[in-house]
Each structure stands twice: as C-alpha cells, then as structure tokens.
Design an enzyme around this catalytic site. Structure first.
Site, PDB file in Angstrom:
ATOM      1  N   ASP A 132       6.778 -13.522   6.643  1.00 10.48           N
ATOM      2  CA  ASP A 132       5.376 -13.594   7.573  1.00 10.48           C
ATOM      3  C   ASP A 132       4.078 -14.485   6.336  1.00 10.48           C
ATOM      4  O   ASP A 132       3.412 -14.543   6.897  1.00 10.48           O
ATOM      5  CB  ASP A 132       4.966 -12.245   6.163  1.00 10.48           C
ATOM      6  CG  ASP A 132       4.564 -11.014   7.741  1.00 10.48           C
ATOM      7  OD1 ASP A 132       4.588 -11.134   8.870  1.00 10.48           O
ATOM      8  OD2 ASP A 132       3.423 -10.342   7.223  1.00 10.48           O
ATOM      9  N   ASP A 138       5.171   2.156   2.945  1.00  3.04           N
ATOM     10  CA  ASP A 138       6.741   2.874   2.466  1.00  3.04           C
ATOM     11  C   ASP A 138       6.486   4.608   2.364  1.00  3.04           C
ATOM     12  O   ASP A 138       6.894   5.335   2.653  1.00  3.04           O
ATOM     13  CB  ASP A 138       7.221   1.872   1.460  1.00  3.04           C
ATOM     14  CG  ASP A 138       6.286   1.607   0.701  1.00  3.04           C
ATOM     15  OD1 ASP A 138       5.285   2.447   0.059  1.00  3.04           O
ATOM     16  OD2 ASP A 138       6.505   0.421  -0.521  1.00  3.04           O
TER      17      ASP A 138
END
Length: 721
Positions: free
Chosen positions: A141, A421
């Site tokens: 990223d 998450d």
C-alpha cells in the site's frame, strides 16, 4: 469404508473446572454487590466533606463491577479444538483440495523493512501444500519500488529455498528465522547444500538491505525487469496508478524451481491511489486483493497475514482444512482464527505484548459462544463468506472502482473503522456464519511484538479506538436487530468494544483516593487494631467485602496468567501495562472517538513501527522500560506517578512526625493500600524520572511538566475532598 468415511475431522472439548469457576465467580459477584451496597448506603450527607468524591467512587466501582460481569462471558464456556489431519489426508486426494490465496499486507517500507516482508512471503510460499493450489499476493500500500525490488529478489531465491525446505523438512520456513535458530545445526543432509542455500540468502539479504539503505534500486535491476516501468507515472505513495505484476505464474509450465517442480503463483499489487479519493487504509487494500485474486487464482480459501507474521508451521494449512472440509460440521464455518504469537517476547514480557490471557483464555471463551473475533491476521477465510467477482484485473484495483457499489458496506472488508478486521468478522457472524479458534501447541505464525512502551501504547490506542467506533456504529445495532449471534457472544464483543471507556474509572481511582489520603479523609471501611505490634481484627463487616474482592480478583488473575503460560514477574508487568494503557491509550482513544463522532476530527490509521534503534533493542532484551519518547501519554504517566508518590510521602511524613500510624491504619488502610500499590507499580517510572541517565529515561521536559501538574493537582484538586 463405511464407518471411517463419516468420522469427524475435528472435535470440540469443553474446558475442565467450569462448575468450580462459576461458583467462584458467584462469590466474587456477591462481594461486588456488597461493595455497591456499602457505597450507596454510606453516601455523606449534603454539605459533608467528601460527598462528591464518594459519589464519584460509587460511579467508578459500579463501572468496574459491570465490566467484570461482561468479562465473565469470555470465561463462562471455554472450548478447545482437536483436529485429525490423518483422516483428512486419507479422505481427500490432491485434486480435491481447495485453492489457497494468501494475502500479505505491507504499507510503508520505512517502518516495515522489505527484508522482513520477504521472509514472511517466502515462509508461506514454502508451505507443504500442492504448489498449483497455492497463490501468494503481496499488497504494497506504499507502492514502493524498494518493496517490489525485494519481492523480485525473493522470487528468484524461492527457486532454491522451496525445494531446500521440502527436501530437508525445514522448520520454520522463514529463511531469517531458520538460519538464526539452532534447528539448522541438526540438518540431516548435505551440509554443503545448506551452506550454499544460506549463502544465496545472505547475498539476497545484502542486496535488499543495501537498496533500502540507499533508498534506490540498482540500475542493472531497473533496466533488466520490465515491471519497474510501471513506476514511470508514479508521483507519490498517495498518487499513482495501479501497479500489478505476476512475478511467478503458477499456471506456466516453465515456472519451476531448481529441481523442476512447480512453484506457487506470486503477485505484487499496489492499488491505484489518488489524493481526491479515500483509500480506506488496510480495508481498502484487502478489498482490492479480493477482487484481483478472484481474476487470477480465485482460491476457495484466503489466508490473511500482516507482513511481520511469518509462518512457523508448514502444515498449518492442513490444520485449517480440518475445519473447512468436515462433511457434517463445516458448512457454516466462515473463518478459522489462529492466535498471534511473537518471537521476540522477553521472558517476563515487559510490555505485556504477547497477550497470554486473551489468546489462551478469552478467545477460547468466545469460541464456546459462537466463534472468536477476526484479528486481521493469521486467519483463514472461506472466500464465499466475503464476496465473489470476475472483472478486468487492473480495473479491480483502481481508486474509482468502488464508487456507487456495496464494497466496504455489504461486500469485502468494512470501511470507516480503525479495526476493520473486527467489524468485518462481526458482520460475517451477524449473517449466521460461525468462526473457529484454533490454538495449536506449535504456533502457526510468529511475529514481532512492540519493543518500546511508546509503540505498545500507540498500538493499543488504535485497537481500543476502533473497538469503540464499532460500539457507536450501525454494526452495534445490527447484532441486536438480526439476533443471529448469541447473547454471550454479544457480551464478549462488548468486552473489547468498551476497552477505552475504562479510562474514566481508572483515572478517577488513580487520583482521588490518594489526594483524599493526603488530606486525611477516609473513603473505605475501617479496621480495629488488636494491639500495636500485632495484626488487626476486622471491626467493620463491610471491610470483608472489599478485602475478599480485592484479594480474590488478583489471586485469580495471577493463577490465570500462569495457566496461560506467563511468569509471576510477567503478571506484575502486565498489571503495570494495564494501568498505563487505561490512563493513556484508552483515554486518547476515548477522546478521539468522541471527537470523531462529533465530526471534529478525521479518522487516522497509525502503523506500529517494526524497527527500532539498537539502544532500544538492547533495553528491551534486558527488560528495561523505555520512557524516552516525548509524548503527551508519557506526560500523563509521569504526572500520575509523581502525584501518588507525593501523596504517599505525605502520609509517611505524618506517621514519622505526628505519630498518626495507628489512626491512619485504622481509618484508611485501603487508601494506603491503593496509593502504595500505585507507587510500587510505578517504580520503573521513578527510575526513569530520577535515576537513569540512558536514552530510555524520561525526557527532562516531561519531568518538568509532570512536576508542575502534580503541584497544581495537590493544591487545587484537594478542595473536592
């Protein structure tokens, strides 16, 4: 043939001693109720000293008792899983095995060293699993050329490393971990080949680390590989096109190792980023991986890994398959969560970074209630529990692809939360799916725990802030309205959602009783001294409740910690970190979440650094606490420590100068205990304030600020008493 065909691939066993624990918890709750009754029944009348302090203590003790009740959901019905891999291998041939897509995520090459990332990638490429069924994706990223160069080097070394691992049964299969361990000295084979493979690794490591140190890749490599041309339009890590490169194509018959065996697919992806488009941090990266992988390999199962969590067990895929491939019990299992374990944890776990109780007790409790939460790493997912797509590959990673779609809402990982998450796992369970927690004796994955106090506090701030965001979001309402998860599991989630709220009661208890002790105002039941030089007998029956709850709570906590694999000193370190987190990480998380909810600030995502200077590493190995950062969190810690030291010193002065020892121990024994315990727990901080000269000492600016704030507190806040 008949009976063996239907034998289960896994079993679930309940923890022993459940009835005994429930009886103990019942007695402790009774004691808590007596404390509440004492506090309510003895509130000072209007105008009397300490009335508002007393009411504040009632609020704090109500909260502590309520939160303790919530935590019982994590201990009420613990279960443990047992698998039968031999039955799995007998029942299914290679052609029946599912494809596995492995997602490794990195975001910043400056705090997540490329060589560390490559060791994680190589460890999972070398799994003991059919190579044609295995695909590894690295999401970068940061869009770093250095990371791509490192992956290119790793793809070449993999041609030698993977056959070496399989030939000599290497464990663990992270090259750095293997060559650094004593296990390679027991190499049952050609030592010449071992030396040759190690030399190849060291040469690769040297090339990667040299490029990282210089901040550029060798010109020869740049000209040789066409993949680097994708950086021609690169502006910055936040402004670039999609960069995707299949370094090893597992479908290509020419993609083989040095022994001529097939290699797993290896893909590099840096999704498109533009300043004017939100990128949604790790959740956005994971969703891009989900879409891209569906067009390349489309594995039925997905393993998600942080870049610092290398595989420590080459057979752990087979462990997970036992839960996904049981013919009768697997249909509703969405994901299998393994615990996070750390290779650099010191003997006494100075920053309590290994979380022994959550991983060895609490998650087993959630498993008994319907399944553990998704921790974001070390987790196998069933792909169809998240989404499925087939599109043009490069478009799938564009920054505009998700506009006007359900991505981040109903599909993929959820957006708008720092712990994407956890909220994703919750949403999956709300749809009726179950999850499994598997904690094998040999840890499946090993990572790196924070090695400075600042790193530990920043990490916990992000976790606690994200969990509170879940509580204040629509997902909290969703779990009640849909009612597809049990009440016990909902309470289990609340234990984590309410982490940061604990800051209020803890701060109150860390300040007010000590200030009242300094002024001589009693806040707890009294005792009666039998004789000046003997122990005391209890004269106030309420004292028994406080004494029982305090002693039983901490004795059980110690026993639980030792059961989870910790040490006595480690438990004491854990109590210190518990206090530090609740008064700093949780406080800042609570304030930031409230401000974010009121739209005063924007959401931020902080990456915990995986590197530290040599001095910090040496202090960590010697278990010397590091207070060297200039941080508002450290100002709070130093102020609280100094305030309690001043108050305790004031009491000692009264005892020595005025001979008040018997009255003090009769009227305020618990206040002395609270203040004394806070002083004792802060001993390393006092060393950092007054005695140490190394770089890990408390900075002078923080020492001055804390001293001034303590004086202000002692002179201006005592009027509350």
């Amino acid at each position: 043939m008949g009976s063996d065909k239907y034998m289960p691939l896994f079993e679930t066993k309940r923890a022993k001693g459940r009835v005994l624990y429930r009886l103990f918890a019942g007695t402790l709750f009774t004691g808590i109720c007596f404390i509440w009754a004492y506090r309510v029944g003895n509130i000072p009348k209007q105008g009397e000293d300490g009335r508002w302090v007393w009411i504040g203590l009632l609020g704090a003790e109500l909260w502590f008792g309520f939160y303790w009740v919530l935590t019982q959901a994590l201990r009420w019905n613990r279960v443990y899983r047992c698998i039968f891999k031999d039955r799995l291998s007998q029942r299914y041939g290679e052609e029946d095995l599912p494809g596995i897509d492995i997602f490794v995520c990195t975001a910043d090459s400056t705090v997540e060293p490329p060589i560390m990332v490559m060791n994680t990638v190589l460890s999972v490429m070398a799994y003991d699993y059919p190579a044609k069924k295995l695909s590894v994706y690295l999401s970068d990223d940061g869009g770093s050329k250095l990371t791509f160069y490192a992956l290119l080097e790793a793809s070449k070394f993999a041609r030698h490393w993977i056959p070496h691992c399989k030939k000599f049964k290497v464990e663990p299969r992270s090259p750095a971990a293997y060559f650094a361990s004593s296990s390679n000295s027991n190499h049952h084979g050609d030592t010449t080949q071992l030396a040759a493979t190690k030399k190849l690794y060291e040469e690769m490591e040297d090339r990667i680390e040299t490029a990282t140190k210089l901040g550029r890749i060798p010109e020869e490599a740049y000209l040789k590989h066409r993949g680097f041309s994708q950086w021609d339009s690169y502006s910055s890590r936040h402004d670039h096109d999609t960069i995707i490169q299949i370094l090893i194509d597992g479908k290509d018959p020419n993609a083989t190792d040095v022994d001529g065996c097939a290699l797993p697919t290896l893909v590099y992806l840096a999704r498109e980023k533009r300043p004017q488009h939100p990128h949604h941090f790790k959740a956005g990266a994971m969703n891009a991986l989900l879409r891209v992988s569906s067009n390349i390999s489309n594995g039925q199962l997905i393993l998600t890994l942080d870049c610092d969590m290398y595989s420590n067990n080459s057979l752990c895929i087979w462990d997970a398959l036992c839960f996904f491939m049981d013919t009768e019990k697997s249909h509703d299992i969405a994901f299998v969560q393994f615990p996070l374990a750390f290779e650099n944890t010191t003997k006494n776990d100075i920053y309590s970074g290994s979380f022994p109780v959550p991983y060895n007790v609490e998650l087993h409790g959630m498993d008994g209630l319907g399944g553990p939460l998704y921790l974001g790493t070390c987790c196998f997912h069933r792909r169809d529990s998240i989404q499925e797509l087939e599109e043009e590959t490069k478009l799938l990673a564009s920054c505009t692809y998700e506009q006007n779609t359900e991505w981040g809402k109903e599909m993929g990982l959820k957006y708008g939360c720092l712990v994407e998450d956890v909220v994703t796992g919750l949403s999956i369970q709300c749809k009726g799916w179950k999850s499994v927690y598997f904690n094998p004796e040999k840890k499946a994955f090993l990572g790196v725990a924070p090695i400075t106090l600042a790193q530990a506090l920043v990490q916990d701030k992000r976790w606690s802030e994200g969990n509170l965001q879940i509580l204040l979001s629509k997902h909290s309402l969703e779990r009640f309205v849909q009612a597809k998860i049990s009440l016990g599991l909902q309470l289990g989630y609340f234990c984590y959602n309410l982490w940061s709220v604990n800051c209020l009661a803890t701060l109150y208890y860390s300040i007010v009783p000590s200030l009242c002790l300094l002024k001589g105002i009693s806040l707890y039941p009294q005792i009666h001294l039998l004789a000046p030089l003997l122990f005391f007998l209890v004269s106030d029956p309420w004292f028994t409740s406080f004494a029982y709850v305090i002693s039983a709570k901490y004795i059980y906590s110690l026993i639980e910690f030792l059961y989870a694999g910790g040490t006595t000193v480690g438990w004491w370190n854990g109590q210190r970190i518990w206090l530090y987190k609740r008064t700093t990480s949780y406080l800042f998380a609570f304030l930031d979440t409230i401000l974010k909810t009121l739209a005063f600030i924007n959401l931020t995502f902080l990456i915990t650094p995986k590197v530290a200077d040599e001095d910090a590493s040496q202090r960590y190995e010697k278990e010397i606490m590091d207070f060297g950062a200039t941080s508002p969190m450290f100002t709070i810690l130093a102020t609280l420590a100094m305030l309690n030291l001043f108050c305790f010193a004031g009491v000692v002065k009264k005892v020595v100068m005025d001979d008040h020892i018997f009255r003090l121990f009769k009227e305020m024994p618990l206040q002395i205990l609270v203040c004394g315990a806070l002083v004792l727990i802060n001993l390393p901080l006092y060393q950092g304030l007054f005695l140490r000269k190394d770089k890990g000492k408390v900075p002078s600016s923080i020492m001055v600020k804390s001293f001034v704030l303590t004086l202000l507190a002692c002179t201006s806040l005592t009027f509350l008493c």
